[in-house]
Scaffold this motif. Sequence first.
Motif, PDB file in Angstrom:
ATOM      1  N   TYR A   1     -62.159  -8.301  -7.339  1.00 49.05           N
ATOM      2  CA  TYR A   1     -61.558  -6.871  -7.399  1.00 49.05           C
ATOM      3  C   TYR A   1     -62.133  -6.045  -6.198  1.00 49.05           C
ATOM      4  O   TYR A   1     -61.357  -5.677  -5.454  1.00 49.05           O
ATOM      5  CB  TYR A   1     -61.856  -6.184  -8.510  1.00 49.05           C
ATOM      6  CG  TYR A   1     -61.361  -4.691  -8.590  1.00 49.05           C
ATOM      7  CD1 TYR A   1     -60.036  -4.330  -8.816  1.00 49.05           C
ATOM      8  CD2 TYR A   1     -62.305  -3.605  -8.513  1.00 49.05           C
ATOM      9  CE1 TYR A   1     -59.436  -2.887  -8.591  1.00 49.05           C
ATOM     10  CE2 TYR A   1     -62.198  -2.362  -8.450  1.00 49.05           C
ATOM     11  CZ  TYR A   1     -60.655  -1.921  -8.473  1.00 49.05           C
ATOM     12  OH  TYR A   1     -60.097  -0.804  -8.420  1.00 49.05           O
TER      13      TYR A   1
ATOM     14  N   ASP B   1     -64.992  -8.455 -11.187  1.00 50.82           N
ATOM     15  CA  ASP B   1     -65.369  -7.364 -10.126  1.00 50.82           C
ATOM     16  C   ASP B   1     -65.547  -7.658  -8.545  1.00 50.82           C
ATOM     17  O   ASP B   1     -65.186  -7.048  -7.748  1.00 50.82           O
ATOM     18  CB  ASP B   1     -66.490  -6.523 -10.555  1.00 50.82           C
ATOM     19  CG  ASP B   1     -66.290  -5.716 -11.794  1.00 50.82           C
ATOM     20  OD1 ASP B   1     -64.997  -5.323 -11.874  1.00 50.82           O
ATOM     21  OD2 ASP B   1     -67.111  -5.324 -12.562  1.00 50.82           O
ATOM     22  N   HIS B   2     -66.108  -8.661  -8.453  1.00 54.65           N
ATOM     23  CA  HIS B   2     -66.365  -9.105  -7.082  1.00 54.65           C
ATOM     24  C   HIS B   2     -65.086  -9.504  -6.261  1.00 54.65           C
ATOM     25  O   HIS B   2     -64.866  -8.871  -5.276  1.00 54.65           O
ATOM     26  CB  HIS B   2     -67.097 -10.714  -7.065  1.00 54.65           C
ATOM     27  CG  HIS B   2     -67.382 -10.990  -5.848  1.00 54.65           C
ATOM     28  ND1 HIS B   2     -68.309 -12.110  -5.434  1.00 54.65           N
ATOM     29  CD2 HIS B   2     -67.209 -10.820  -4.405  1.00 54.65           C
ATOM     30  CE1 HIS B   2     -68.476 -12.359  -4.380  1.00 54.65           C
ATOM     31  NE2 HIS B   2     -67.796 -11.542  -3.652  1.00 54.65           N
TER      32      HIS B   2
ATOM     33  N   ARG C   1     -68.604 -24.846 -10.223  1.00 53.48           N
ATOM     34  CA  ARG C   1     -69.754 -25.941 -10.226  1.00 53.48           C
ATOM     35  C   ARG C   1     -70.870 -25.365 -10.794  1.00 53.48           C
ATOM     36  O   ARG C   1     -71.491 -26.276 -11.451  1.00 53.48           O
ATOM     37  CB  ARG C   1     -70.010 -25.685  -8.690  1.00 53.48           C
ATOM     38  CG  ARG C   1     -71.137 -26.756  -8.228  1.00 53.48           C
ATOM     39  CD  ARG C   1     -71.412 -26.808  -6.610  1.00 53.48           C
ATOM     40  NE  ARG C   1     -71.416 -25.587  -6.099  1.00 53.48           N
ATOM     41  CZ  ARG C   1     -72.418 -24.684  -6.295  1.00 53.48           C
ATOM     42  NH1 ARG C   1     -73.413 -24.965  -6.772  1.00 53.48           N
ATOM     43  NH2 ARG C   1     -72.306 -23.447  -5.757  1.00 53.48           N
ATOM     44  N   LYS C   2     -71.160 -24.025 -11.126  1.00 55.01           N
ATOM     45  CA  LYS C   2     -72.185 -23.759 -11.382  1.00 55.01           C
ATOM     46  C   LYS C   2     -72.084 -23.872 -13.293  1.00 55.01           C
ATOM     47  O   LYS C   2     -72.912 -24.199 -13.854  1.00 55.01           O
ATOM     48  CB  LYS C   2     -72.428 -22.180 -11.507  1.00 55.01           C
ATOM     49  CG  LYS C   2     -73.164 -21.990 -10.113  1.00 55.01           C
ATOM     50  CD  LYS C   2     -73.395 -20.499  -9.788  1.00 55.01           C
ATOM     51  CE  LYS C   2     -74.081 -20.189  -8.343  1.00 55.01           C
ATOM     52  NZ  LYS C   2     -73.958 -18.754  -7.911  1.00 55.01           N
TER      53      LYS C   2
ATOM     54  N   ASP D   1     -63.889 -19.910  -2.426  1.00 56.40           N
ATOM     55  CA  ASP D   1     -65.322 -20.296  -2.376  1.00 56.40           C
ATOM     56  C   ASP D   1     -66.037 -19.835  -3.571  1.00 56.40           C
ATOM     57  O   ASP D   1     -66.635 -20.562  -4.518  1.00 56.40           O
ATOM     58  CB  ASP D   1     -66.198 -19.834  -1.274  1.00 56.40           C
ATOM     59  CG  ASP D   1     -65.710 -20.731   0.098  1.00 56.40           C
ATOM     60  OD1 ASP D   1     -65.269 -21.713  -0.221  1.00 56.40           O
ATOM     61  OD2 ASP D   1     -66.204 -20.094   0.997  1.00 56.40           O
ATOM     62  N   ILE D   2     -65.848 -18.521  -3.950  1.00 50.67           N
ATOM     63  CA  ILE D   2     -66.245 -17.924  -5.200  1.00 50.67           C
ATOM     64  C   ILE D   2     -65.771 -18.683  -6.504  1.00 50.67           C
ATOM     65  O   ILE D   2     -66.508 -18.955  -7.421  1.00 50.67           O
ATOM     66  CB  ILE D   2     -65.746 -16.255  -5.448  1.00 50.67           C
ATOM     67  CG1 ILE D   2     -66.130 -15.612  -4.184  1.00 50.67           C
ATOM     68  CG2 ILE D   2     -66.245 -15.799  -6.477  1.00 50.67           C
ATOM     69  CD1 ILE D   2     -65.859 -14.080  -3.997  1.00 50.67           C
TER      70      ILE D   2
ATOM     71  N   SER E   1     -60.394 -13.020   3.264  1.00 46.86           N
ATOM     72  CA  SER E   1     -60.794 -13.128   1.904  1.00 46.86           C
ATOM     73  C   SER E   1     -60.338 -14.212   0.859  1.00 46.86           C
ATOM     74  O   SER E   1     -60.981 -14.431   0.128  1.00 46.86           O
ATOM     75  CB  SER E   1     -60.040 -11.704   1.380  1.00 46.86           C
ATOM     76  OG  SER E   1     -60.706 -10.522   2.089  1.00 46.86           O
TER      77      SER E   1
ATOM     78  N   ASP F   1     -67.634 -10.832 -15.700  1.00 49.61           N
ATOM     79  CA  ASP F   1     -67.592  -9.539 -15.339  1.00 49.61           C
ATOM     80  C   ASP F   1     -67.889  -9.457 -13.591  1.00 49.61           C
ATOM     81  O   ASP F   1     -67.131  -8.756 -12.975  1.00 49.61           O
ATOM     82  CB  ASP F   1     -68.472  -8.756 -15.770  1.00 49.61           C
ATOM     83  CG  ASP F   1     -67.876  -7.966 -17.016  1.00 49.61           C
ATOM     84  OD1 ASP F   1     -66.836  -8.475 -17.559  1.00 49.61           O
ATOM     85  OD2 ASP F   1     -68.207  -6.738 -17.189  1.00 49.61           O
ATOM     86  N   LEU F   2     -68.897 -10.291 -13.394  1.00 56.38           N
ATOM     87  CA  LEU F   2     -69.513 -10.181 -12.100  1.00 56.38           C
ATOM     88  C   LEU F   2     -68.424 -10.822 -11.099  1.00 56.38           C
ATOM     89  O   LEU F   2     -68.048 -10.299 -10.115  1.00 56.38           O
ATOM     90  CB  LEU F   2     -70.842 -10.849 -11.805  1.00 56.38           C
ATOM     91  CG  LEU F   2     -71.567 -10.351 -10.579  1.00 56.38           C
ATOM     92  CD1 LEU F   2     -72.086  -9.133 -10.719  1.00 56.38           C
ATOM     93  CD2 LEU F   2     -72.900 -11.446 -10.501  1.00 56.38           C
TER      94      LEU F   2
ATOM     95  N   THR G   1     -59.974 -17.341   1.742  1.00 55.43           N
ATOM     96  CA  THR G   1     -61.239 -18.222   1.760  1.00 55.43           C
ATOM     97  C   THR G   1     -62.352 -18.083   1.185  1.00 55.43           C
ATOM     98  O   THR G   1     -62.800 -18.778   0.190  1.00 55.43           O
ATOM     99  CB  THR G   1     -61.655 -18.248   3.323  1.00 55.43           C
ATOM    100  OG1 THR G   1     -60.480 -18.708   4.195  1.00 55.43           O
ATOM    101  CG2 THR G   1     -62.687 -19.575   3.635  1.00 55.43           C
ATOM    102  N   ILE G   2     -62.835 -16.661   1.228  1.00 52.28           N
ATOM    103  CA  ILE G   2     -63.946 -16.259   0.431  1.00 52.28           C
ATOM    104  C   ILE G   2     -63.691 -16.345  -0.960  1.00 52.28           C
ATOM    105  O   ILE G   2     -64.574 -16.939  -1.838  1.00 52.28           O
ATOM    106  CB  ILE G   2     -64.259 -14.819   0.407  1.00 52.28           C
ATOM    107  CG1 ILE G   2     -64.737 -14.810   1.910  1.00 52.28           C
ATOM    108  CG2 ILE G   2     -65.375 -14.336  -0.170  1.00 52.28           C
ATOM    109  CD1 ILE G   2     -64.919 -13.331   2.460  1.00 52.28           C
TER     110      ILE G   2
ATOM    111  N   ASP H   1     -67.573 -22.072  -6.514  1.00 47.13           N
ATOM    112  CA  ASP H   1     -68.907 -22.025  -6.885  1.00 47.13           C
ATOM    113  C   ASP H   1     -69.162 -21.802  -8.473  1.00 47.13           C
ATOM    114  O   ASP H   1     -69.896 -22.519  -9.064  1.00 47.13           O
ATOM    115  CB  ASP H   1     -69.429 -20.885  -5.950  1.00 47.13           C
ATOM    116  CG  ASP H   1     -69.925 -21.433  -4.717  1.00 47.13           C
ATOM    117  OD1 ASP H   1     -69.541 -22.336  -4.397  1.00 47.13           O
ATOM    118  OD2 ASP H   1     -70.515 -20.502  -4.125  1.00 47.13           O
TER     119      ASP H   1
END
Lengths: 182, 182, 182, 182
Positions: C144, C141-142, C179-180, C172-173, C166, C137-138, C168-169, C176
Amino acid sequence: MPRPRERILDTAMILFHQQGYNNTGINQIIEDAAVSKASFYQHFRSKDDLCIEFLDKRYAYWVSELQNFISDAETVEEKFLKSFDFLIHMNKKENFRGCSFLNILSEIPVEKTDLHHVIRQHKKTLRDAFNTDIKDDLISDHIYLLFESCILTSQLYRSNELIEKSKTIVKDILHDSLRKNE
Amino acid sequence: MPRPRERILDTAMILFHQQGYNNTGINQIIEDAAVSKASFYQHFRSKDDLCIEFLDKRYAYWVSELQNFISDAETVEEKFLKSFDFLIHMNKKENFRGCSFLNILSEIPVEKTDLHHVIRQHKKTLRDAFNTDIKDDLISDHIYLLFESCILTSQLYRSNELIEKSKTIVKDILHDSLRKNE
Amino acid sequence: MPRPRERILDTAMILFHQQGYNNTGINQIIEDAAVSKASFYQHFRSKDDLCIEFLDKRYAYWVSELQNFISDAETVEEKFLKSFDFLIHMNKKENFRGCSFLNILSEIPVEKTDLHHVIRQHKKTLRDAFNTDIKDDLISDHIYLLFESCILTSQLYRSNELIEKSKTIVKDILHDSLRKNE
Amino acid sequence: MPRPRERILDTAMILFHQQGYNNTGINQIIEDAAVSKASFYQHFRSKDDLCIEFLDKRYAYWVSELQNFISDAETVEEKFLKSFDFLIHMNKKENFRGCSFLNILSEIPVEKTDLHHVIRQHKKTLRDAFNTDIKDDLISDHIYLLFESCILTSQLYRSNELIEKSKTIVKDILHDSLRKNE
DNA sequence: GATGAATGAGGGTTCATTCAT
DNA sequence: GATGAATGAACCCTCATTCAT
């Protein structure tokens, strides 16, 4: 040339009475009054608003004409009979258009309570005037009813016949009332 | 479910009477009657055409209701008094909508002579009916005038007060006429 | 030449999007669509009604264009990045007019709840679509939020700069998050 | 009671923000401000002129409120999180009316370049402010994009949900950036 | 410095009617 | 016998702006 507000009201005085309220559009009013549409709405919030002012002005005019017409009457009876003659006079002058108040009453939906109120108010004033001259409620209302009926039926039949008849009736009513009071 | 023509007329019977003629659009009529627009114009040449048929049907309905209402009257006087009671009955039933004929008379321009003619015709028939019961022209017209006035003023004031008063008046008129004929 | 209804909608598709809702009058619509005013109101109850149909059609169009644009994406990441490229594509095509839904949202008063509802509905569908591709979800929505912001700010600055950033962002998101999850 | 010019601006502050630019007529402004129409045009060349002054004043007001709201923040992170809380605060206070700048941007045609320019300018100032606190362009724009999106989507959904979510996101962003810089 | 009067252009909507199918 | 599509004209009303005073 009077100010726009006057011109609008004067135009409404003619058109609303002769054509009716719904049959008279804003466009015709502003054209005849030589006023722009926005000017109209600067002076009147809405057509209904103008209608209320019209009703007020029409009543003032009608009453003043009536007063003038019957001014030389010397007795109460004469005054009443001349009032009925006044209806004949107005029918001739205004081509049997009847009563603006009653015509508009018939035109507008019941929801327009403010207009209904104004019409009722003016008519009530007239009815009360009859009662001022004749203290007897029943008799004054009796004559008032005939008076309203004369306006109406002469418009309906486009004839003054029933007005003339009413004059005879009114004479009888008044004479009878005198006789009974003896 | 009756045929389209009937449905249109039935709908007009309700809407024209309750909302007035100009305030009732063709669209509302065909929607309420569940009839297509072209169907409407197949059965009626114009809205005015429908209006004429409406007036005829309304008159027939009104008279039949009146006849029914006064059917058990045994004397002429009783018949008249019950006729005024009928007005009260109708005011209650139709929420003081007054007379469709007079309402439409007020709505339409004088140029629509055919409509005016129909309205006048029906009203004349009513007036003549009064004269059938009371041979004396003056008296029958007198009561007729009160009758019309009662319809009108009860619509105007939304009250039956003047109808009640008229009943007293009519009683007086009839008694006086008897006395004089003695 | 398609049927009038289509022509009206097609015209609205152009005008509402390019000029905005309030800046587009009925008169311009019917003129461009070559349709009479009464015809317009035969097909649409009101301008607001047309607006709702416009919003539906616009959404369908926009989504289908988007789907088409990203159809050859093979990974989720590619799909998202191409979605942001689609914004650049549309800005070029439609001269940075931004989002019709958000534009109209800003134009209409809160009282027009039906329009608000439709706008919200479509936007919610879009937001949900993000969540279908990324279950978290997070994160969905991020992205979005960034997506909406890109539409908006590119309209505001008349530039695709922040869309590029964006991308690029977003990369990354997504990296990440992988990775997590390891 | 302040001078007319102030009263007009104060009135515009309320009306433009709450009802939108096009939905607020000159007439309502001068009436609420108790100022004559000619007076209005003495102080402002046009409605668009007033709009520009409104945008300036609104920006000054908004920024000052924001500064005040976050004044007791002690770290950069706290400052950002409080900025998002400020959005919640304003949504409550102003009933989710969103951002006047973006709303007006959506309302006006592209031809009004001066208005567009002013809006862009103010928004650029805000964006730059983010970059003052966080030197990293990508991160500051990232948060700026979320910030704008929060204003927008909370207006759209009439809910602070996505603002709350953004706070979590922003916290992650800032923590990640710290970690990477280590 | 301040004003009420006046405006052209356009807003959205509804009317009774006709037409091709 | 029945229909949906299409219309020109008119409806009431509001807009931002300018002018003479």
